[in-house]
Design a protein around this motif. Structure first.
Motif, PDB file in Angstrom:
ATOM      1  N   PRO B 187     -20.354-103.041 -52.646  1.00 61.16           N
ATOM      2  CA  PRO B 187     -21.456-102.363 -53.358  1.00 61.16           C
ATOM      3  C   PRO B 187     -22.149-101.329 -52.473  1.00 61.16           C
ATOM      4  O   PRO B 187     -22.503-100.247 -52.936  1.00 61.16           O
ATOM      5  N   GLY B 188     -22.331-101.665 -51.194  1.00 60.06           N
ATOM      6  CA  GLY B 188     -22.953-100.728 -50.260  1.00 60.06           C
ATOM      7  C   GLY B 188     -22.096 -99.498 -50.073  1.00 60.06           C
ATOM      8  O   GLY B 188     -22.597 -98.364 -49.999  1.00 60.06           O
ATOM      9  N   ILE B 189     -20.773 -99.704 -49.998  1.00 60.81           N
ATOM     10  CA  ILE B 189     -19.852 -98.583 -49.848  1.00 60.81           C
ATOM     11  C   ILE B 189     -19.920 -97.689 -51.079  1.00 60.81           C
ATOM     12  O   ILE B 189     -19.978 -96.463 -50.969  1.00 60.81           O
ATOM     13  N   ALA B 190     -20.003 -98.312 -52.263  1.00 63.51           N
ATOM     14  CA  ALA B 190     -20.056 -97.514 -53.492  1.00 63.51           C
ATOM     15  C   ALA B 190     -21.346 -96.705 -53.565  1.00 63.51           C
ATOM     16  O   ALA B 190     -21.331 -95.515 -53.913  1.00 63.51           O
ATOM     17  N   SER B 191     -22.480 -97.324 -53.201  1.00 66.71           N
ATOM     18  CA  SER B 191     -23.728 -96.566 -53.294  1.00 66.71           C
ATOM     19  C   SER B 191     -23.765 -95.488 -52.216  1.00 66.71           C
ATOM     20  O   SER B 191     -24.249 -94.376 -52.456  1.00 66.71           O
ATOM     21  N   LEU B 245     -24.735 -82.640 -65.675  1.00 66.84           N
ATOM     22  CA  LEU B 245     -23.987 -83.595 -66.478  1.00 66.84           C
ATOM     23  C   LEU B 245     -23.050 -84.436 -65.603  1.00 66.84           C
ATOM     24  O   LEU B 245     -23.021 -85.662 -65.703  1.00 66.84           O
ATOM     25  N   ILE B 246     -22.298 -83.759 -64.717  1.00 68.23           N
ATOM     26  CA  ILE B 246     -21.365 -84.480 -63.837  1.00 68.23           C
ATOM     27  C   ILE B 246     -22.136 -85.500 -62.995  1.00 68.23           C
ATOM     28  O   ILE B 246     -21.757 -86.666 -62.899  1.00 68.23           O
ATOM     29  N   LEU B 251     -23.448 -91.024 -61.575  1.00 72.79           N
ATOM     30  CA  LEU B 251     -24.468 -91.991 -61.159  1.00 72.79           C
ATOM     31  C   LEU B 251     -24.641 -93.064 -62.230  1.00 72.79           C
ATOM     32  O   LEU B 251     -24.808 -94.239 -61.911  1.00 72.79           O
ATOM     33  N   GLY B 252     -24.554 -92.669 -63.515  1.00 72.93           N
ATOM     34  CA  GLY B 252     -24.677 -93.633 -64.600  1.00 72.93           C
ATOM     35  C   GLY B 252     -23.539 -94.643 -64.580  1.00 72.93           C
ATOM     36  O   GLY B 252     -23.758 -95.838 -64.758  1.00 72.93           O
ATOM     37  N   ALA B 253     -22.346 -94.160 -64.312  1.00 70.97           N
ATOM     38  CA  ALA B 253     -21.180 -95.046 -64.284  1.00 70.97           C
ATOM     39  C   ALA B 253     -21.292 -96.057 -63.146  1.00 70.97           C
ATOM     40  O   ALA B 253     -20.892 -97.206 -63.276  1.00 70.97           O
TER      41      ALA B 253
END
Lengths: 273, 260
Positions: B187-191, B245-246, B251-253
């Motif tokens: 999760p840390g890597i993803a953020s 939009l991108i 960020l939403g995903a």
């Protein structure tokens, strides 16, 4: 927890106990605060030191006028105590956009009469006078590593040529000159104003750039100039446009057309009426 | 009672001001857009190459950040060396540095006349400025600190006993890192990746200073927006909306799964 905070000597970390997001957020916040602080300084910088009786003239001008207008403003402030000339330089197209978006300004000086076309006519008060004129010239690093001796050399594919973007006057004029000369220059970058274009040559990153004669003169030994033949060269007339009726502004506008100011312009490579 | 209400108003009003500060410009962008004309504006010949270049360079940046940033984060999280706090401070410098200054520093290092660039030109006959590689250099320089700090934060929170346990079971440090640490801090890597990617996508100052501005080669989407603003403001708005939009979609995903 306390020991983690002390691990960042710059004190950027904040409270680490809030986890990853908080940790990064606090860094971001510090960076943002710094950015805002910097922006705040530059916006208010001009105001500082203004006494109650100080008369301020705000001038937005084409980048190519940087050296000459700075010198002329100093001359004016020295001979007119209590005045403060604030100068801001950008590409003429940027200056026009700023004025049209309501930027506070008393005087505008642009590179080329066509640059003044989109200027909001409602803001023009005092009409337009010719400040000076300028021609194009090729600038190369002092050692001329690309061995550029003529405008036709600019098409060599091994050369790194930098031009102004077509949206700014120096780029528009350079495109015309190149087209008249029938040269397809090997361009690696289109810069947003003429000083940024010149900087790429001064730093030695580009082999050649098309700038104004005045830029080559102002840069002195830091660049080498290569003439562009008169048959293809472009001459740009710099209009001086007044946006307010403020007395100090009128005084400075008159001073800009004086012999003393014209000498400064000529010293920096401009032609004067 | 009254004082409580006042205290609450004292917090709620500035909070709404903060929301307005963030939202007003974005709403203005939506209001000022010529929605019917957007497809035509996006067909502007600079738009598609700029977006393509931005996606290409930011994804390269992300791969580089992951490859070199994850080990650095691990080092910072686990090292007890006296110099480690200073190293961490050093990592944060590009974070607070104005990007233009970063661009100048990159020129001094990797430019044709630069400390490293001069040798590179002599040995390889090639220079970095004005190439897409220069864009990636600029983006990595500004984005890497975001990645490293986020991942390091996650690794700090990882109980060192997991490492010890893996070691007693015979795993090498590399295997421990690869099969225990990295999966547990995903999760840390993803953020960190999301933050670094967003920063790289928005990069302007270091890019225009170090890589220049040439359509299709070094003109990323933010540079195209800046240049278009003077010639075709509606194209600049259309491209800005695409970038908005991108960013929101990505960020939403990530939000649901990784970002808290």
């Amino acid at each position: 927890m306390r020991s983690q905070v002390s691990r960042v000597p710059f004190g950027l970390s904040g409270d680490v106990s809030v986890g990853v997001a908080g940790r990064v957020a606090s860094h971001t916040a510090a960076a943002l605060a710094l950015a805002l602080g910097v922006a705040g300084c530059s916006a208010s910088g001009g105001e500082s030191g203004n006494g109650p009786t100080r008369h301020t003239v705000v001038v937005l001008a084409a980048s190519s006028l940087t050296e000459s207008l700075t010198a002329i403003a100093k001359d004016f402030e020295a001979t007119h105590p209590g005045t403060d000339v604030q100068l801001s330089f950008a590409a003429s197209s940027t200056v026009v956009t700023q004025v049209n978006q309501g930027a506070p300004a008393d005087l505008v000086a642009l590179a080329g009469t066509s640059a003044a076309g989109p200027l909001d006519a409602k803001r023009i008060v005092g009409g337009s006078r010719s400040l000076a004129s300028n021609t194009l010239e090729i600038a190369t690093p002092p050692g001329n590593p690309g061995k550029v001796d003529a405008i036709t050399d600019l098409s060599r594919p091994t050369l790194k040529v930098v031009l102004c973007a077509a949206t700014v006057p120096c780029g528009e004029a350079a495109a015309k000159a190149l087209s008249l000369a029938g040269v397809a220059a090997h361009v690696v970058s289109y810069e947003t104003n003429v000083k940024a274009t010149l900087a790429k040559v001064q730093l030695g990153e580009a082999d050649a750039a098309i700038v104004y004669h005045s830029d080559v003169v102002s840069a002195g030994a830091r660049v080498r100039g290569v003439q562009i033949p008169a048959s293809v060269n472009q001459t740009l007339d710099y209009p001086l446009i007044r946006l307010t009726d403020d007395p100090t502004t009128i005084e400075f506008a008159t001073f800009l057309l004086s012999d003393q100011a014209r000498k400064r312009l000529r010293d920096n490579g401009f032609l004067t009426p | 009672m009254r004082s409580v209400r006042w205290a609450r108003a004292g917090l709620v009003i500035p909070a709404w001001v903060a929301i307005a500060v963030l939202l007003v410009p974005l709403l203005a962008l939506l209001l000022k857009a010529d929605w019917a004309g957007i497809p035509a504006h996006l067909a502007n010949p600079t738009v598609v190459p700029a977006l393509r270049l931005s996606l290409l360079t930011t994804s390269s940046t992300l791969v580089i950040c992951a490859l070199i940033g994850t080990p650095l984060a691990w080092l910072l999280a686990r090292s007890t060396h006296r110099a480690t706090p200073w190293l961490r401070a050093l990592v944060t410098v590009p974070l607070v540095l104005p990007p233009v200054v970063g661009g100048v520093a990159l020129l001094m290092a990797y430019g044709r006349e630069g400390v490293v660039g001069r040798t590179l030109l002599e040995v390889a006959g090639w220079s970095i400025p004005f190439t897409p590689v220069a864009v990636v250099f600029a983006e990595v320089f500004v984005a890497l600190p975001f990645y490293v700090l986020a991942v390091e934060g996650a690794m700090q929170g990882l109980d060192p006993r997991y490492d010890g346990l893996a070691a007693t079971l015979g795993a090498s440090p590399w295997r421990t890192f690869r099969t225990v640490v990295v999966p547990m801090v995903a999760p840390g890597i993803a953020s960190g990746a999301a933050l670094a990617w967003a920063r790289a996508l928005g990069e302007f100052g270091a890019t225009i200073t170090f890589a220049g501005n040439f359509p299709g080669r070094t003109q990323t989407a933010p540079l195209a927006v800046y240049v278009a603003l003077e010639s075709d403001p509606q194209a600049a708005i259309a491209l800005s909306l695409v970038m908005l939009l991108i960013s929101v979609v990505i960020l939403g995903a990530l939000r649901g799964r990784w970002l808290r």
